[in-house]
Design a protein around this motif. Structure first.
Motif, PDB file in Angstrom:
ATOM      1  N   GLU A 177       0.972  -1.269   0.069  1.00 59.11           N
ATOM      2  CA  GLU A 177      -0.056   0.004  -0.085  1.00 59.11           C
ATOM      3  C   GLU A 177       0.727   1.267  -0.178  1.00 59.11           C
ATOM      4  N   ILE A 178       1.990   1.154   0.837  1.00 58.63           N
ATOM      5  CA  ILE A 178       2.716   2.704   0.980  1.00 58.63           C
ATOM      6  C   ILE A 178       3.565   2.726  -0.212  1.00 58.63           C
ATOM      7  N   ASP A 179       3.802   1.625  -0.809  1.00 54.67           N
ATOM      8  CA  ASP A 179       4.637   1.664  -1.913  1.00 54.67           C
ATOM      9  C   ASP A 179       3.954   2.304  -3.177  1.00 54.67           C
ATOM     10  N   ILE A 180       2.678   1.839  -3.177  1.00 55.64           N
ATOM     11  CA  ILE A 180       1.872   2.492  -4.195  1.00 55.64           C
ATOM     12  C   ILE A 180       1.893   4.009  -4.044  1.00 55.64           C
ATOM     13  N   LEU A 181       1.591   4.542  -2.849  1.00 59.87           N
ATOM     14  CA  LEU A 181       1.516   5.926  -2.659  1.00 59.87           C
ATOM     15  C   LEU A 181       2.696   6.573  -3.026  1.00 59.87           C
ATOM     16  N   ASP A 182       3.924   5.806  -2.512  1.00 62.87           N
ATOM     17  CA  ASP A 182       5.098   6.575  -2.664  1.00 62.87           C
ATOM     18  C   ASP A 182       5.562   6.752  -4.418  1.00 62.87           C
ATOM     19  N   LEU A 183       4.950   5.880  -5.057  1.00 60.25           N
ATOM     20  CA  LEU A 183       5.524   5.955  -6.440  1.00 60.25           C
ATOM     21  C   LEU A 183       4.512   6.959  -7.093  1.00 60.25           C
ATOM     22  N   ARG A 184       3.444   6.863  -6.582  1.00 60.42           N
ATOM     23  CA  ARG A 184       2.561   8.037  -7.125  1.00 60.42           C
ATOM     24  C   ARG A 184       2.973   9.339  -6.790  1.00 60.42           C
ATOM     25  N   GLU A 185       3.741   9.761  -5.679  1.00 60.31           N
ATOM     26  CA  GLU A 185       4.043  10.740  -5.469  1.00 60.31           C
ATOM     27  C   GLU A 185       5.241  11.214  -6.033  1.00 60.31           C
ATOM     28  N   ARG A 186       6.313  10.181  -6.426  1.00 63.82           N
ATOM     29  CA  ARG A 186       7.341  10.295  -6.902  1.00 63.82           C
ATOM     30  C   ARG A 186       7.300  10.608  -8.569  1.00 63.82           C
ATOM     31  N   SER A 187       6.214  10.056  -9.172  1.00 66.01           N
ATOM     32  CA  SER A 187       5.717  10.209 -10.433  1.00 66.01           C
ATOM     33  C   SER A 187       5.294  11.587 -10.707  1.00 66.01           C
ATOM     34  N   VAL A 188       4.614  12.289  -9.818  1.00 67.46           N
ATOM     35  CA  VAL A 188       4.412  13.835 -10.186  1.00 67.46           C
ATOM     36  C   VAL A 188       5.453  14.767 -10.093  1.00 67.46           C
ATOM     37  N   GLN A 189       6.571  14.273  -9.508  1.00 65.97           N
ATOM     38  CA  GLN A 189       7.940  15.056  -9.438  1.00 65.97           C
ATOM     39  C   GLN A 189       8.823  14.787 -10.644  1.00 65.97           C
ATOM     40  N   THR A 190       8.368  14.318 -11.914  1.00 68.92           N
ATOM     41  CA  THR A 190       9.349  14.092 -12.943  1.00 68.92           C
ATOM     42  C   THR A 190       8.429  14.110 -14.297  1.00 68.92           C
ATOM     43  N   GLN A 191       9.211  14.530 -15.314  1.00 69.22           N
ATOM     44  CA  GLN A 191       8.443  14.198 -16.639  1.00 69.22           C
ATOM     45  C   GLN A 191       9.189  13.434 -17.579  1.00 69.22           C
ATOM     46  N   LEU A 192      10.265  12.825 -16.999  1.00 74.97           N
ATOM     47  CA  LEU A 192      11.169  12.158 -17.798  1.00 74.97           C
ATOM     48  C   LEU A 192      10.571  10.880 -17.993  1.00 74.97           C
ATOM     49  N   ALA A 193      10.489  10.383 -19.464  1.00 76.22           N
ATOM     50  CA  ALA A 193       9.931   9.305 -19.650  1.00 76.22           C
ATOM     51  C   ALA A 193      10.226   7.940 -19.046  1.00 76.22           C
ATOM     52  N   ASP A 194      11.653   7.794 -19.302  1.00 77.48           N
ATOM     53  CA  ASP A 194      12.482   6.640 -18.713  1.00 77.48           C
ATOM     54  C   ASP A 194      11.959   6.447 -17.094  1.00 77.48           C
ATOM     55  N   ILE A 195      11.942   7.408 -16.052  1.00 75.60           N
ATOM     56  CA  ILE A 195      11.724   7.469 -14.700  1.00 75.60           C
ATOM     57  C   ILE A 195      10.283   6.989 -14.836  1.00 75.60           C
ATOM     58  N   LEU A 196       9.390   7.900 -15.273  1.00 77.18           N
ATOM     59  CA  LEU A 196       7.994   7.540 -15.375  1.00 77.18           C
ATOM     60  C   LEU A 196       7.611   6.261 -15.745  1.00 77.18           C
TER      61      LEU A 196
END
Length: 248
Positions: A163-182
């Motif tokens: 559960e926590i990992d899902i939320l962490d990843l969502r938070e990190r995803s909005v902090q980047t626009q780089l396609a490889d990281i996303l």
């Protein structure tokens, strides 16, 4: 993971306090699950800022947030991996071995990005159960102790971590626009959703207990649980039953 779930009781889950800021309206974490406190925000946010600033000179193409996200997710995936390996040794349930194998793939995916962007790997020389981030180290120790209590506690701890990992990843995803990281973050989130489904299913089969989400909203949790297993083309992680296949 800079959102705080305002819960202060048994365990100080450092991951959740960053991931879950703004989710204070969620149901409180039940007492038999790891719980969050503001310790994670107070300590690890400072660690992340310092660490990101240290590594930002290595590759100026990434923002401090992007660097911090990669560093943190690398060790968070290691935390999940190391926990599940230990839980398999304790309880012998194949689900822990299978999902640990998937978490190794997750760790490797983030390590690839660290190498690509010239960022030193904080987990490179650390053995199982050892972490560079002191808050993650404290968290691992707490979760390991929780999982030792019973098979039920180990399965619930695994579900909570996902559960926590899902939320962490969502938070990190909005902090980047780089396609490889996303792409990597999206793949890892798909894997975590599959892992969550698997832990909940095996908990019910092994103990007859229903799992109560502690970090996702009830609506989000229900949507994930009621959905089928997502294939590897959509993300990283297959469906794991008690002895299911190991799809990453």
């Amino acid at each position: 993971m800079k959102k705080i779930i305002k819960i202060t009781t048994i365990l100080s889950i450092s991951l959740a306090a960053i991931a879950c800021n703004g989710n204070s309206a969620q149901a409180p974490v039940p007492p038999d699950l790891p719980q969050a406190s503001v310790i994670r925000n107070d300590v690890s946010s400072n660690v992340e800022t310092t660490t990101a600033s240290k590594y930002s000179t290595v590759n100026s193409s990434l923002s401090d947030e992007e660097v911090a996200g990669l560093l943190f997710m690398r060790e968070e995936e290691k935390l999940a991996h190391d926990l599940y390996v230990s839980f398999y040794e304790m309880w012998g349930l194949p689900i822990f071995q299978n999902i640990a194998s998937s978490e190794q793939t997750h760790m490797d995916s983030v390590a690839f990005l660290l190498e690509k962007y010239g960022i030193p790997d904080p987990a490179a020389d650390n053995p199982s159960g050892i972490f560079s981030d002191p808050a993650l180290q404290a968290l691992y120790d707490q979760l390991l102790a929780q999982g030792r209590l019973s098979i039920s506690d180990a399965l619930k701890t695994g579900a909570a971590v996902e559960e926590i990992d899902i939320l962490d990843l969502r938070e990190r995803s909005v902090q980047t626009q780089l396609a490889d990281i996303l792409q990597v973050y999206n793949n890892l989130e798909t894997g975590s959703r599959n892992h969550l489904r698997a832990f909940v299913s095996v908990l019910e089969k092994q103990t007859g207990e229903d799992y109560t989400p502690g970090y996702l909203t009830p609506e989000d949790y229900l949507q994930i649980i009621s959905s089928g297993v997502e294939n590897a083309g959509q993300g990283s992680g297959g469906g794991y039953g008690q002895g299911g296949p190991n799809n990453n």
